[in-house]
Motif scaffolding. Structure first.
Motif, mmCIF file in Angstrom:
data_model
loop_
_atom_site.group_PDB
_atom_site.id
_atom_site.type_symbol
_atom_site.label_atom_id
_atom_site.label_comp_id
_atom_site.label_asym_id
_atom_site.label_seq_id
_atom_site.Cartn_x
_atom_site.Cartn_y
_atom_site.Cartn_z
ATOM 1 N N SER A 35 26.797 -23.604 -1.187
ATOM 2 C CA SER A 35 27.380 -22.676 -0.563
ATOM 3 C C SER A 35 27.412 -21.318 -1.049
ATOM 4 C CB SER A 35 28.863 -23.120 -0.227
ATOM 5 O OG SER A 35 29.663 -23.098 -1.267
ATOM 6 N N ASP A 39 30.337 -17.055 3.721
ATOM 7 C CA ASP A 39 31.470 -16.543 3.799
ATOM 8 C C ASP A 39 32.484 -17.812 3.139
ATOM 9 O OD1 ASP A 39 32.878 -18.198 6.168
ATOM 10 O OD2 ASP A 39 30.953 -17.430 7.076
ATOM 11 N N PRO A 40 33.640 -17.087 2.993
ATOM 12 C CA PRO A 40 34.720 -18.099 2.351
ATOM 13 C C PRO A 40 34.984 -19.136 2.828
ATOM 14 C CG PRO A 40 35.268 -15.843 2.149
ATOM 15 C CD PRO A 40 34.140 -15.832 2.890
ATOM 16 N N LEU A 41 35.068 -19.285 4.559
ATOM 17 C CA LEU A 41 35.440 -20.668 5.090
ATOM 18 C C LEU A 41 34.223 -21.580 4.977
ATOM 19 C CD1 LEU A 41 37.133 -22.139 7.016
ATOM 20 C CD2 LEU A 41 36.133 -20.946 8.901
ATOM 21 N N GLU A 42 33.115 -21.035 5.129
ATOM 22 C CA GLU A 42 32.087 -22.125 4.965
ATOM 23 C C GLU A 42 31.880 -22.509 3.715
ATOM 24 O OE1 GLU A 42 28.271 -19.800 6.447
ATOM 25 O OE2 GLU A 42 28.861 -20.087 8.514
ATOM 26 N N ARG A 43 32.193 -21.638 2.530
ATOM 27 C CA ARG A 43 32.285 -22.108 1.113
ATOM 28 C C ARG A 43 33.166 -23.210 0.979
ATOM 29 N NH1 ARG A 43 30.508 -18.626 -3.911
ATOM 30 N NH2 ARG A 43 30.144 -20.538 -5.249
ATOM 31 N N ALA A 44 34.480 -23.032 1.545
ATOM 32 C CA ALA A 44 35.567 -24.044 1.482
ATOM 33 C C ALA A 44 35.218 -25.342 2.022
ATOM 34 C CB ALA A 44 36.831 -23.276 2.163
ATOM 35 N N LEU A 45 34.556 -25.313 3.243
ATOM 36 C CA LEU A 45 34.182 -26.419 3.941
ATOM 37 C C LEU A 45 33.066 -27.223 3.003
ATOM 38 C CD1 LEU A 45 33.975 -25.193 7.709
ATOM 39 C CD2 LEU A 45 35.614 -26.769 6.638
ATOM 40 N N VAL A 144 29.299 -26.930 8.896
ATOM 41 C CA VAL A 144 28.784 -25.340 8.483
ATOM 42 C C VAL A 144 27.363 -25.003 9.025
ATOM 43 C CG1 VAL A 144 27.986 -24.065 6.485
ATOM 44 C CG2 VAL A 144 29.900 -25.410 6.218
#
Length: 195
Positions: A35, A39-45, A144
């Motif tokens: 990741s 972006d932060p949300l995609e990275r967190a997922l 994602v």
């Protein structure tokens, strides 16, 4: 049998725990690597999905191997019984009631089965949780790269799996409580309850 099985289960739990933790750490590393730049949300997922997927599947494989190694010991209480005898023993243990028809041999087998199940059901529950965690984690990673209907399908699948998983865990916990109830009755009433 009890001491040997108890020690085997204890080692299996310890090994499964370590492998799961190691898999989760690897999953986080892989998630961070995959990741990079998102972006932060995609990275967190991706990170959470990697943690759950790799950790869950690694733990499941370890628990499955351990259960396979224990199969001769765990199947011993019902080995040699005909189908009716196996059903009677299993029904008694899971219902927490005496064996019907009353038979001293079946009562002893039921007591042995209750002892085996009291040690192995928690490992089976953990294996189920890890497997579901791995499957759900892989679906979280897939969110994602999905959009539109694909993302909606994955979200619905995750929700359905979580609900089904909770139901199965509750049923497995109920079985474990019934086995404990049977064992307590054996300790209280002795052979009179079993036979």
């Amino acid at each position: 049998m009890s001491d040997e099985l108890h020690e085997t289960v204890r080692r299996a739990v310890r090994r499964t725990t370590w492998i799961t933790v190691l898999g989760a750490v690897v999953g986080v590393g892989v998630g961070l690597w995959l990741s990079a730049g998102e972006d932060p949300l995609e990275r967190a997922l991706v990170v959470v999905g990697g943690l759950m997927a790799i950790g869950g599947f690694a733990g499941t494989a370890t628990a499955l191997i351990a259960k396979r190694r224990m199969s001769s010991v765990t199947s011993a209480p019902t080995t040699g019984l005909d189908a009716a005898g196996k059903r009677a023993v299993q029904k008694a243990v899971f219902a927490g009631v005496p064996v019907e028809p009353r038979d001293p041999l079946l009562a002893l087998r039921a007591a042995d089965l209750a002892e085996v199940l009291s040690l192995t059901l928690p490992l089976a529950t953990a294996q189920f949780v890890l497997l579901y965690g791995g499957i759900i984690g892989s679906q979280v990673i897939g969110l994602v790269s999905s959009n539109g209907w694909g993302a909606t399908f994955r979200i619905i699948l995750v929700v359905v799996m979580v609900i089904a998983g909770v139901v199965v865990i509750v049923l497995m916990r109920r079985s474990a409580l019934q086995v404990d109830r049977y064992r307590r009755a054996l300790n209280t009433d002795g052979p009179a309850h079993a036979a």
